[in-house]
Scaffold this motif. Structure first.
Motif, PDB file in Angstrom:
ATOM      1  N   GLU A 203       0.831  -1.218   0.000  1.00  0.00           N
ATOM      2  CA  GLU A 203       0.000   0.000   0.000  1.00  0.00           C
ATOM      3  C   GLU A 203       0.861   1.262   0.000  1.00  0.00           C
ATOM      4  N   GLU A 206       2.492   1.655  -3.370  1.00  0.00           N
ATOM      5  CA  GLU A 206       1.531   2.115  -4.363  1.00  0.00           C
ATOM      6  C   GLU A 206       1.307   3.621  -4.249  1.00  0.00           C
ATOM      7  N   GLU A 207       1.236   4.105  -3.011  1.00  0.00           N
ATOM      8  CA  GLU A 207       1.079   5.547  -2.800  1.00  0.00           C
ATOM      9  C   GLU A 207       2.290   6.312  -3.307  1.00  0.00           C
ATOM     10  N   LYS A 208       3.467   5.757  -3.060  1.00  0.00           N
ATOM     11  CA  LYS A 208       4.702   6.397  -3.538  1.00  0.00           C
ATOM     12  C   LYS A 208       4.746   6.392  -5.058  1.00  0.00           C
ATOM     13  N   LYS A 210       2.200   6.502  -7.134  1.00  0.00           N
ATOM     14  CA  LYS A 210       1.263   7.515  -7.638  1.00  0.00           C
ATOM     15  C   LYS A 210       1.843   8.919  -7.495  1.00  0.00           C
ATOM     16  N   LYS A 211       2.490   9.173  -6.362  1.00  0.00           N
ATOM     17  CA  LYS A 211       3.086  10.492  -6.152  1.00  0.00           C
ATOM     18  C   LYS A 211       4.202  10.750  -7.158  1.00  0.00           C
TER      19      LYS A 211
END
Length: 365
Positions: A203, A206-208, A210-211
């Protein structure tokens, strides 16, 4: 910022310097070496240092242009401090991995949003890699004599360095201008890394991801909104690298040598830089020196190439490492002093506000 990682990098750098000095100088008579170095023209050596200041100054101008387009009010002097910090930290970390984070850190201390600082460094990295590849390809095609000089394993390093830089450049351009393929590619890579256990927190990764894609998209929008920015950055980067690649030619002149022109030196140094820049060693210490000796022997001759390497690397790396370290320390202390002053002002303002609030209450009583 100045933690264990950078301390270990500095220790590794010193160890590499010692090993390199022993390997390259073990067969060199010290008296003969000192005699050659003592007859160098000091004026040309100062010119070499001037070229290195131009090298850092051009990057500072690139940062100022990019940050101004992003709406950040920043001076060239501030950007010069960031560039010196980047040079210093890059030199003591493997593959220069610490340089960009260090610059972003100092930008954020001056009030520049980290996202803008990261975007600025990404644009500079793209221009740097494109220019190095263009320089090296031009030298390879236009100077056939270089192809015969790059023996002894240096051609394999050149193939490795060119492949790595080409891969990174293509990847960054895809991330910026092809969001669809970039999304699919990064998702696939993340899934593969998770499958082999290289990623534990899916998770967070995945956030990294997207950023990071959002940052690349912002870079593309910045370039589209300011079409003049990319040519200006590429032109400044070409001037920056020309200054760096010209240092061996200045050393050539400092030794009283003549007969070879500037282009052959620019091309040779461009290929050496491409060959060693992707190696996971602080400052590419070791391969950079041995690569210089191998590539520049036809230009300096076997008797002078080692002293020439010492002077050239002394100017473009070792002396400038010391200079950039001093400037970085000054930038660091200046930022710390600013924070202390800001804290005091905030505290004084709070006290002043409290006294102004209490005064009416005293009157009422």
């Amino acid at each position: 910022m100045w933690g264990r990682k950078h301390l270990l990098g500095g220790i590794l750098l010193l160890a590499l310097m010692a090993a390199t000095a022993w390997l390259l100088l073990r067969d060199q008579p010290l008296s003969a070496l000192l005699l050659v170095l003592g007859h160098t023209d000091t004026g040309y050596l100062l010119l070499g240092l001037g070229l290195m200041f131009l090298f850092v100054g051009c990057e500072a101008m690139c940062s100022r242009l990019a940050l101004r387009r992003l709406g950040c009010r920043v001076t060239w002097r501030q950007c010069l401090g960031y560039s010196f910090a980047g040079f210093y930290v890059s030199s003591i970390t493997p593959s220069a991995t610490g340089g960009q984070p260090a610059q972003i850190y100092y930008m954020s201390r001056d009030g520049i949003p980290a996202a803008h600082g990261a975007l600025n460094m990404m644009l500079i990295a793209v221009c740097y890699q494109v220019t190095v590849l263009g320089y090296a390809l031009t030298a390879w095609l236009a100077l056939p004599e270089l192809r015969t000089a790059l023996g002894g394993g240096l051609e394999w390093l050149l193939l490795y360095g060119g492949g790595v830089m080409l891969f990174l450049t293509a990847g960054m351009l895809v991330m910026m201008f092809l969001p669809g393929p970039a999304t699919a590619l990064t998702r696939g890579v993340l899934a593969l890394l998770a499958a082999v256990g290289a990623v534990r927190d899916r998770e967070a990764a995945e956030e990294k991801r997207k950023k990071q894609l959002a940052a690349y998209a912002a870079g593309a929008r910045c370039l589209r909104g300011h079409p003049e920015l990319l040519p200006m950055l590429l032109l400044l980067t070409a001037a920056q690298l020309t200054a760096l690649f010209a240092v061996p030619y200045v050393v050539y002149l400092a030794f009283g040598l003549r007969g070879e022109g500037l282009p052959i030196f620019l091309g040779t140094q461009a290929l050496v830089t491409l060959a060693v820049s992707s190696l996971p060693l602080p400052g590419a210490v070791g391969p950079a020196e041995s690569g210089f000796v191998r590539a520049f022997t036809p230009l300096f001759g076997a008797g002078l190439v080692t002293p020439a390497m010492l002077v050239s690397r002394g100017i473009s790396f070792y002396a400038f490492l010391l200079i950039s370290g001093c400037v970085t320390l000054a930038v660091h202390l200046r930022g710390s002093a600013k924070r202390v002053d800001a804290g005091r002002e905030k505290q004084n303002l709070r006290k002043h506000t409290v006294s102004r609030c209490k005064a009416p209450q005293t009157v009422v009583q």
